[in-house]
Design a protein around this motif. Structure first.
Motif, PDB file in Angstrom:
ATOM      1  N   CYS A   1       0.917  -0.957  -0.319  1.00  0.00           N
ATOM      2  CA  CYS A   1      -0.118   0.160  -0.171  1.00  0.00           C
ATOM      3  C   CYS A   1       1.097   0.665  -0.035  1.00  0.00           C
ATOM      4  CB  CYS A   1      -1.343  -0.272   1.197  1.00  0.00           C
ATOM      5  SG  CYS A   1      -2.016  -1.554   1.585  1.00  0.00           S
ATOM      6  N   GLU A   2       1.903   1.187  -0.095  1.00  0.00           N
ATOM      7  CA  GLU A   2       3.179   2.273  -0.443  1.00  0.00           C
ATOM      8  C   GLU A   2       3.275   2.732  -1.425  1.00  0.00           C
ATOM      9  OE1 GLU A   2       7.044   1.855   1.773  1.00  0.00           O
ATOM     10  OE2 GLU A   2       6.186   0.021   2.729  1.00  0.00           O
ATOM     11  N   ASN A   3       4.112   4.097  -1.553  1.00  0.00           N
ATOM     12  CA  ASN A   3       4.283   4.951  -3.313  1.00  0.00           C
ATOM     13  C   ASN A   3       4.959   4.129  -3.474  1.00  0.00           C
ATOM     14  OD1 ASN A   3       5.106   5.891  -4.664  1.00  0.00           O
ATOM     15  ND2 ASN A   3       4.065   7.955  -3.967  1.00  0.00           N
ATOM     16  N   VAL A   4       4.399   3.267  -4.910  1.00  0.00           N
ATOM     17  CA  VAL A   4       5.946   2.432  -5.937  1.00  0.00           C
ATOM     18  C   VAL A   4       5.889   3.251  -6.699  1.00  0.00           C
ATOM     19  CG1 VAL A   4       5.060   0.468  -4.962  1.00  0.00           C
ATOM     20  CG2 VAL A   4       3.832   1.759  -6.745  1.00  0.00           C
ATOM     21  N   LEU A   5       6.601   4.491  -6.660  1.00  0.00           N
ATOM     22  CA  LEU A   5       6.841   5.575  -8.075  1.00  0.00           C
ATOM     23  C   LEU A   5       8.015   5.170  -8.544  1.00  0.00           C
ATOM     24  CD1 LEU A   5       5.740   7.769  -9.904  1.00  0.00           C
ATOM     25  CD2 LEU A   5       7.138   9.550  -8.067  1.00  0.00           C
ATOM     26  N   ILE A   6       9.008   5.630  -7.422  1.00  0.00           N
ATOM     27  CA  ILE A   6      10.323   4.780  -7.302  1.00  0.00           C
ATOM     28  C   ILE A   6      10.278   3.047  -7.817  1.00  0.00           C
ATOM     29  CG2 ILE A   6      12.606   4.048  -6.318  1.00  0.00           C
ATOM     30  CD1 ILE A   6      11.814   6.429  -4.350  1.00  0.00           C
ATOM     31  N   ILE A   7       9.842   2.619  -8.057  1.00  0.00           N
ATOM     32  CA  ILE A   7       9.797   1.285  -8.921  1.00  0.00           C
ATOM     33  C   ILE A   7       9.488   1.835 -10.017  1.00  0.00           C
ATOM     34  CG2 ILE A   7       8.899  -1.194  -8.459  1.00  0.00           C
ATOM     35  CD1 ILE A   7       8.418  -0.780  -5.679  1.00  0.00           C
ATOM     36  N   HIS A   8       8.220   2.072 -10.571  1.00  0.00           N
ATOM     37  CA  HIS A   8       7.850   2.423 -11.710  1.00  0.00           C
ATOM     38  C   HIS A   8       9.284   2.757 -12.053  1.00  0.00           C
ATOM     39  CE1 HIS A   8       3.799   1.093 -11.789  1.00  0.00           C
ATOM     40  NE2 HIS A   8       3.447   1.599 -10.841  1.00  0.00           N
ATOM     41  N   ILE A   9       9.613   3.864 -12.414  1.00  0.00           N
ATOM     42  CA  ILE A   9      10.437   4.688 -13.051  1.00  0.00           C
ATOM     43  C   ILE A   9      11.787   3.622 -13.291  1.00  0.00           C
ATOM     44  CG2 ILE A   9      12.353   6.540 -13.128  1.00  0.00           C
ATOM     45  CD1 ILE A   9      10.450   8.309 -10.638  1.00  0.00           C
ATOM     46  N   TYR A  10      12.272   3.168 -11.997  1.00  0.00           N
ATOM     47  CA  TYR A  10      13.100   1.892 -12.635  1.00  0.00           C
ATOM     48  C   TYR A  10      13.118   0.804 -13.499  1.00  0.00           C
ATOM     49  CZ  TYR A  10      16.629  -0.968 -11.713  1.00  0.00           C
ATOM     50  OH  TYR A  10      17.883  -2.592 -11.769  1.00  0.00           O
ATOM     51  N   GLY A  11      11.598   0.644 -13.032  1.00  0.00           N
ATOM     52  CA  GLY A  11      11.507  -1.006 -13.969  1.00  0.00           C
ATOM     53  C   GLY A  11      10.522  -0.101 -15.452  1.00  0.00           C
ATOM     54  N   LEU A  12      10.721   1.030 -15.462  1.00  0.00           N
ATOM     55  CA  LEU A  12      10.433   1.469 -17.045  1.00  0.00           C
ATOM     56  C   LEU A  12      11.600   1.836 -17.430  1.00  0.00           C
ATOM     57  CD1 LEU A  12       7.157   3.205 -16.894  1.00  0.00           C
ATOM     58  CD2 LEU A  12       7.517   1.354 -17.979  1.00  0.00           C
ATOM     59  N   GLY A  13      12.738   2.420 -16.305  1.00  0.00           N
ATOM     60  CA  GLY A  13      13.193   2.772 -17.374  1.00  0.00           C
ATOM     61  C   GLY A  13      14.497   1.588 -17.739  1.00  0.00           C
ATOM     62  N   THR A  14      14.875   1.238 -16.994  1.00  0.00           N
ATOM     63  CA  THR A  14      15.408  -0.724 -17.191  1.00  0.00           C
ATOM     64  C   THR A  14      14.986  -0.846 -18.118  1.00  0.00           C
ATOM     65  OG1 THR A  14      15.741  -1.125 -15.181  1.00  0.00           O
ATOM     66  CG2 THR A  14      15.674  -3.011 -16.501  1.00  0.00           C
ATOM     67  N   ALA A  15      13.429  -1.125 -18.344  1.00  0.00           N
ATOM     68  CA  ALA A  15      12.440  -1.683 -19.786  1.00  0.00           C
ATOM     69  C   ALA A  15      13.312  -0.821 -20.548  1.00  0.00           C
ATOM     70  CB  ALA A  15      10.837  -1.598 -19.409  1.00  0.00           C
ATOM     71  N   MET A  16      13.119   0.056 -20.728  1.00  0.00           N
ATOM     72  CA  MET A  16      13.775   0.557 -21.958  1.00  0.00           C
ATOM     73  C   MET A  16      15.115   0.673 -22.281  1.00  0.00           C
ATOM     74  SD  MET A  16      10.606   2.631 -23.135  1.00  0.00           S
ATOM     75  CE  MET A  16      10.574   0.888 -22.587  1.00  0.00           C
ATOM     76  N   LEU A  17      15.966   0.799 -21.594  1.00  0.00           N
ATOM     77  CA  LEU A  17      17.564   0.766 -21.295  1.00  0.00           C
ATOM     78  C   LEU A  17      17.777  -0.600 -22.573  1.00  0.00           C
ATOM     79  CD1 LEU A  17      20.183   1.601 -20.591  1.00  0.00           C
ATOM     80  CD2 LEU A  17      20.355   0.269 -18.696  1.00  0.00           C
ATOM     81  N   ILE A  18      16.825  -1.684 -21.739  1.00  0.00           N
ATOM     82  CA  ILE A  18      17.206  -3.323 -22.573  1.00  0.00           C
ATOM     83  C   ILE A  18      16.619  -3.150 -24.170  1.00  0.00           C
ATOM     84  CG2 ILE A  18      16.911  -5.608 -22.336  1.00  0.00           C
ATOM     85  CD1 ILE A  18      18.603  -4.760 -20.647  1.00  0.00           C
ATOM     86  N   LEU A  19      15.039  -2.181 -23.972  1.00  0.00           N
ATOM     87  CA  LEU A  19      14.800  -2.563 -25.147  1.00  0.00           C
ATOM     88  C   LEU A  19      15.232  -1.904 -26.435  1.00  0.00           C
ATOM     89  CD1 LEU A  19      11.135  -2.903 -24.201  1.00  0.00           C
ATOM     90  CD2 LEU A  19      11.834  -4.704 -25.291  1.00  0.00           C
ATOM     91  N   GLY A  20      15.578  -0.658 -25.978  1.00  0.00           N
ATOM     92  CA  GLY A  20      16.389   0.159 -26.247  1.00  0.00           C
ATOM     93  C   GLY A  20      17.655   0.209 -27.420  1.00  0.00           C
ATOM     94  N   SER A  21      18.240  -0.926 -25.983  1.00  0.00           N
ATOM     95  CA  SER A  21      19.467  -1.032 -26.639  1.00  0.00           C
ATOM     96  C   SER A  21      19.400  -2.541 -27.771  1.00  0.00           C
ATOM     97  CB  SER A  21      20.380  -1.937 -25.298  1.00  0.00           C
ATOM     98  OG  SER A  21      21.124  -0.782 -24.204  1.00  0.00           O
ATOM     99  N   SER A  22      18.762  -2.875 -27.582  1.00  0.00           N
ATOM    100  CA  SER A  22      18.415  -4.071 -28.233  1.00  0.00           C
ATOM    101  C   SER A  22      17.584  -3.977 -29.407  1.00  0.00           C
ATOM    102  CB  SER A  22      17.911  -5.691 -28.110  1.00  0.00           C
ATOM    103  OG  SER A  22      16.237  -5.045 -27.424  1.00  0.00           O
ATOM    104  N   MET A  23      16.949  -2.895 -29.407  1.00  0.00           N
ATOM    105  CA  MET A  23      16.745  -2.572 -30.834  1.00  0.00           C
ATOM    106  C   MET A  23      17.918  -1.864 -31.419  1.00  0.00           C
ATOM    107  SD  MET A  23      13.016  -1.275 -30.007  1.00  0.00           S
ATOM    108  CE  MET A  23      12.382  -0.108 -31.439  1.00  0.00           C
ATOM    109  N   CYS A  24      18.478  -0.794 -31.179  1.00  0.00           N
ATOM    110  CA  CYS A  24      19.228  -0.265 -31.864  1.00  0.00           C
ATOM    111  C   CYS A  24      20.577  -1.263 -32.244  1.00  0.00           C
ATOM    112  CB  CYS A  24      20.184   1.202 -30.784  1.00  0.00           C
ATOM    113  SG  CYS A  24      19.447   2.400 -30.321  1.00  0.00           S
ATOM    114  N   SER A  25      21.271  -2.225 -31.171  1.00  0.00           N
ATOM    115  CA  SER A  25      22.193  -2.901 -31.667  1.00  0.00           C
ATOM    116  C   SER A  25      21.853  -3.539 -32.539  1.00  0.00           C
ATOM    117  CB  SER A  25      22.329  -3.852 -30.461  1.00  0.00           C
ATOM    118  OG  SER A  25      21.830  -4.445 -30.328  1.00  0.00           O
ATOM    119  N   VAL A  26      20.481  -4.518 -32.922  1.00  0.00           N
ATOM    120  CA  VAL A  26      20.266  -5.139 -34.268  1.00  0.00           C
ATOM    121  C   VAL A  26      19.715  -4.329 -35.303  1.00  0.00           C
ATOM    122  CG1 VAL A  26      18.130  -6.085 -34.812  1.00  0.00           C
ATOM    123  CG2 VAL A  26      19.152  -7.037 -32.256  1.00  0.00           C
ATOM    124  N   MET A  27      19.558  -2.936 -35.105  1.00  0.00           N
ATOM    125  CA  MET A  27      19.287  -1.863 -36.676  1.00  0.00           C
ATOM    126  C   MET A  27      20.662  -1.819 -37.021  1.00  0.00           C
ATOM    127  SD  MET A  27      16.373   0.711 -35.164  1.00  0.00           S
ATOM    128  CE  MET A  27      16.128   1.484 -36.411  1.00  0.00           C
TER     129      MET A  27
END
Length: 322
Positions: free
Chosen positions: A189-215
């Motif tokens: 029931c706590e504020n999970v804003l930090i987890i949202h930011i880190y989770g989305l940031g990590t997902a974008m980092l992995i997806l962005g890195s893989s997409m850029c490397s493949v392209m």
């Protein structure tokens, strides 16, 4: 207070939502897919390990993918299978088991991307720098890249799950077929804003890195193929690159669908189905794509089956004729 804390350590997992009439067909289908994933991927690893002619960087990197697919499927599917015939209100799981399953689910997805990144690098060196391929892609380099792929995934996912574990809990129901990070932080029931930011940031980092490397990799390969007049080289490059792109497209599509559907609560049933398919379709398709589409692997599989087939006995007559 002690009883409440004890209750929160035992979670109720929604699992796979099936009717009593469809539970048997669902169980059989999931079981067959799981058996196929295990047999095909383990068989591919054993084949590559036993055949010295396949001890090449590209095939050794396939082993990373197959081992990861076995790991990911085993972390999710057996638990879903065991709960199919159990009523939803009685599908209990300990909090520690849920944390481990969530870690394994994200670890599997993250490794799939990092391994595809190093496979893209391998294809770039093989096609764009063929004369230097043997000196660059040594066994030591392959081992180092593999360790990097697994280590960086372990670190990123470990931090992600650790942030969720640090939260206090006020709920005990997992509204998902299996545990993932979103399931963990939704117990709080706590504020999970930090987890949202880190989770989305990590997902974008992995997806962005893989997409850029493949392209970038395939743009470079396309440039080389356009300049080259060697049809055999272009055909080989197209075949190996097509398999890599097919595997990447399946993984990328599955991952993006889940991330998008998480933002639409009214589509929760669609998201749950997509999350299961991520851990089933990709591992099953990878074995087919790499095991049957790569000529060298396909030939070894055919030879292996021919060895198992008893040959016809040729009988000669007294004159020495057949």
């Amino acid at each position: 207070m002690e009883n409440q804390t004890l209750d929160l350590d035992v979670l109720i997992v929604e699992g796979l939502k099936v009717t009593p009439q469809s539970s048997v067909p669902a169980f059989i289908l999931l079981l067959l897919i799981y058996i196929f994933i295990m047999v095909s991927n383990i068989g591919l690893v054993v084949l590559i390990s036993m055949e010295r002619s396949l001890h090449q960087p590209m095939y050794l990197l396939f082993c990373n993918m197959s081992i990861n697919d076995v790991f990911g499927a085993s972390a999710i599917i057996p638990r879903i299978l065991s709960d199919v015939f159990i009523p939803m209100s009685q599908r209990f799981m300990s909090y520690d088991e849920c944390v481990i399953q969530a870690f394994c689910a994200h670890f599997h997805a993250c490794i799939a991307h990092t391994v595809l990144i190093i496979m893209a690098f391998d294809r770039y060196v093989a096609i764009c720098k063929p004369l230097r391929y043997a000196t660059i892609m040594t066994h030591r380099m392959v081992l180092g890249l593999s360790v990097w792929a697994w280590s960086i995934s372990f670190l990123l996912v470990g931090i992600l799950i650790g942030l969720s574990v640090c939260l206090s809990r006020c709920r005990r129901v997992i509204l998902n077929p299996f545990c993932d990070n979103a399931s963990l932080f939704k117990l709080s029931c706590e504020n999970v804003l930090i987890i949202h930011i880190y989770g989305l940031g990590t997902a974008m980092l992995i997806l962005g890195s893989s997409m850029c490397s493949v392209m970038l990799t395939y743009l470079s390969i396309a440039m080389v193929c356009l300049r080259s007049k060697n049809k055999a080289l272009n055909s080989k490059a197209l075949q190996t690159c097509a398999t890599h792109l097919a595997a990447y497209a399946i993984l990328l599509f599955s991952g993006c669908i889940i991330i998008i559907l998480h933002r639409f609560p009214h589509l929760s049933d669609h998201r749950k189905l997509a999350s299961i398919l991520l851990h089933m379709v990709s591992p099953a398709m990878n074995a087919i794509i790499y095991g049957l589409q790569i000529k060298a692997v396909r030939e070894k599989i055919i030879i292996l089956f021919k060895r198992k087939t008893p040959g016809k006995v040729k009988v000669k007559n007294s004159d020495g004729q057949k």
